[in-house]
Each structure stands twice: as C-alpha cells, then as structure tokens.
Design an enzyme around this catalytic site. Structure first.
Site, PDB file in Angstrom:
ATOM      1  N   SER A 184      18.458  19.045  20.171  1.00  0.00           N
ATOM      2  CA  SER A 184      18.668  19.814  21.132  1.00  0.00           C
ATOM      3  C   SER A 184      17.379  20.376  22.039  1.00  0.00           C
ATOM      4  O   SER A 184      16.817  19.902  22.316  1.00  0.00           O
ATOM      5  CB  SER A 184      19.846  20.854  20.884  1.00  0.00           C
ATOM      6  OG  SER A 184      20.469  21.525  21.837  1.00  0.00           O
ATOM      7  N   HIS A 213      27.485  16.148  21.343  1.00  0.00           N
ATOM      8  CA  HIS A 213      26.336  16.970  21.249  1.00  0.00           C
ATOM      9  C   HIS A 213      25.869  17.261  19.654  1.00  0.00           C
ATOM     10  O   HIS A 213      24.672  17.288  19.094  1.00  0.00           O
ATOM     11  CB  HIS A 213      25.854  18.032  22.084  1.00  0.00           C
ATOM     12  CG  HIS A 213      24.763  18.480  22.212  1.00  0.00           C
ATOM     13  ND1 HIS A 213      23.495  17.903  22.260  1.00  0.00           N
ATOM     14  CD2 HIS A 213      24.422  19.998  21.850  1.00  0.00           C
ATOM     15  CE1 HIS A 213      22.542  18.863  22.057  1.00  0.00           C
ATOM     16  NE2 HIS A 213      22.992  19.904  21.955  1.00  0.00           N
ATOM     17  N   ASP A 224      26.944  12.350  23.639  1.00  0.00           N
ATOM     18  CA  ASP A 224      26.396  13.501  23.910  1.00  0.00           C
ATOM     19  C   ASP A 224      26.762  14.018  25.374  1.00  0.00           C
ATOM     20  O   ASP A 224      26.345  13.021  26.238  1.00  0.00           O
ATOM     21  CB  ASP A 224      25.029  13.744  23.513  1.00  0.00           C
ATOM     22  CG  ASP A 224      24.518  14.936  23.750  1.00  0.00           C
ATOM     23  OD1 ASP A 224      24.850  15.958  24.428  1.00  0.00           O
ATOM     24  OD2 ASP A 224      23.431  15.208  22.861  1.00  0.00           O
TER      25      ASP A 224
END
Length: 335
Positions: free
Chosen positions: A129, A312, A283
């Site tokens: 991330s 995600h 995602d």
C-alpha cells in the site's frame, strides 16, 4: 512496555519547505545485522498500520527470515508512533501538523539506516500500500544503495481516482461536529466510524462482498460485519494522525522531487534495481493496470499480479492463501 526504538532526527526541513521540529522515527528491528552489513531489509508501514502489523511476513522459514536478514520496520510519519499530529509539541501539533510526503518519509528512513546502523547497501526494500509507494521511492531516490525492491498492493504514484477516494475518507471524518478543524477535545467518534464505512467498499473487492467472504472471519451477516468491524476499525488511531497519513497518500508521487521535477517516467527509469511488482488482481485503490504501466518504464522489473478476491487487503496478511503467494514470490526473488 514499548516494543520499538526511537531515532531522533532533530529539526527537519520538509519537502514543503516547512520545518518539523525535533522529528523522530519509531522503528523495530528483527534479526541481526551481519559483519558485512549486507543483509538489511527495509519494510515500511502503511496507512493506519504500525510496525507489528508487518510481522505476518516476518519469521523463521519465511522470505523475511530473521535468521538470515536484519529487517528494519520504520513507522510511517503520522502513524502515532513516529512524528505525528498527536505527539508533536505546539505549535505544530494537531490541526497544525505540516504535510509530510513519501519523499520525506524515505529521506528520513535513509538517515536512520545510514546514521544509526552504518548500512550502505540494502538487500531488499519491500512494502504494501503506502509502504509500496515508499518502496518505489527508495528505488528511485537511492538506486546505488538498493539491490532489490518488491512493492505489492501499491503504485509509484497515487492516481487521480485514488486521490478522490482518500479525500472522501477525510471528508467523512471531518463532517463530525466534534472535528473542530483538528483541535477537538475528544476524538470525533462519529467521523471515525464514517471513515471506516467509506473505506469498506474500497478495501475489498466486489467478489469479496458478493461471495460473503467476511463470514469466514466470524461475521454472519453484512450488517454485523460493517457494524462490528468497519464502524470501529479506526478507533485506535487519532483522527489527525489518520488525516496526516491520507494527505501523504494523496500527494504520493515518486517523481515529485528535485531530481525529477514531476517527470514520472524518468523517475521510474532510474529504478535500476531488480523489481518484483505484485498488484492485487481486484485492488480498487491501486488497480493492476497502473503497475503494468510503471513496469514498462522500469529497466529490470517483473509484473506479477496476485490473484485474489480480497481486493486491496490481499496484502495485510489476513488471508492465508494470499499471504502464501506473496511469501513464495519473495523467496524466489531473494534467491
């Protein structure tokens, strides 16, 4: 008891030109640095993540094995452990905390690595991330130092759609009447709950919800999942800290530096280290197509999507099949 160390950085001039007084990084290490100082790995944290949230990928027999590597997990600025709105003295506390960028984070991590440990080579930088964004930044800012990078579930630049989503999370939190422009006297609980609800449809995929995969986590209904998990997920964080990290994400761009001046393709081309880029197939924050474009402009990069219905959040270590795939790819990469 505190399970991490603090590295003081003094007064730091940020990329914005503002000064963050008496800045510091909180970090934790795993394993032992060898005599040659050649076995170090950097594994930055992510939005609303602390160093212990990264521990699912660290351990004996795993790719990040403390018996083989010296793993440093620096906490992202703004996460409540490193310099943040909640722990910075006035007048830069709370709603006055300055914008910190991905570039700022990595520049200070570089100081930690070189000044504290005397490390001049990194065997790997890896992150998920916003940790992936920091990983890309390491690759372009310090190409002579980084031997490999492995970003997963994140891009080298926050695209416009993700910026809008991050902004909507901030807006949801700030709609609470207790927000008071960041100078609240008690945490804006309704705003934190609203932020969680706003995050929920983006953190996981359509398939995750359609197939009711949350039931395997102990939530029998969608209603119970949203109320008992997402409405409370951010309550352990200070509201200003969450916003500080989201603002870092909104401005995420490895080319927004003096060296590249916004030339994104140039910044990607300067990542000369072998790169393993692993997006999540579903995602919604950082779709695989964005990574595919980035890999095309990197000299030595492999594009390896992870097939997952966890959106995600395939990269948080909560779904064992996804975790196994990530760890396996990393083992192969390090060999």
């Amino acid at each position: 008891m505190r399970d991490y160390e603090i590295y003081p950085l003094g007064d730091v001039e940020l990329q914005s030109g503002r000064t963050l007084p008496q800045a510091f990084l909180a970090y934790k290490t795993y394993g032992t640095l060898n005599a040659a100082k050649s076995n170090a790995i950097i594994y930055p944290t992510w939005f609303a993540g602390l160093h212990n949230d990264n521990e699912w990928l660290i351990g004996p027999g795993k790719a990040l094995d403390p018996d083989n590597y010296f793993i440093i997990v620096p906490n992202m600025l703004g996460n409540g452990l490193s310099s943040s709105p909640s722990n910075t003295p006035a007048p830069f506390d709370r709603g006055n905390f300055p914008l910190v960028t991905i570039y700022d984070n990595v520049r200070l991590q570089h100081r930690l690595v070189t000044e504290k440990f005397g490390i001049t080579k990194l065997a790997l930088v890896v992150g998920w991330s916003l940790g992936a964004l920091q990983t890309f930044q390491w690759g372009t800012s310090y190409p002579e130092m980084v031997e490999r990078i492995a970003p997963f579930g994140g891009t080298a630049k926050t695209r416009a759609h993700a910026q809008v989503v991050f902004g909507s999370l901030i807006a949801a939190l700030q709609a609470d009447s207790n927000w008071k422009n960041g100078f609240y006297t008690r945490q804006p609980a309704a705003g934190l709950a609203a932020m969680g609800r706003a995050y929920a449809p983006w953190g996981f995929s359509q398939a995750y919800y359609l197939e009711q995969l949350y039931q395997a986590e102990g939530y029998p209904t969608l209603k119970s999942y949203l109320e008992n998990y997402w409405d409370k997920v951010f309550f352990s964080f200070d509201a200003n800290d969450l916003i500080a990290m989201l603002r870092t994400g909104i401005h995420g761009d490895i080319s927004a530096t003096p060296a590249d001046n916004g030339n994104f393709e140039q910044a990607l081309n300067r990542i000369t280290a072998p790169a393993l880029v692993m997006p999540g197939s579903t995602d919604l924050f950082f779709p695989p197509g964005d990574n595919a474009y980035e890999v095309e402009h990197m000299p030595d990069a492999v594009f390896r999507p992870v097939e997952s219905k966890w959106g995600h959040c395939f990269g948080i270590g909560a779904n064992e099949p996804d975790s196994f795939v990530i760890d396996t790819h990393l083992k192969q990469f390090l060999q």
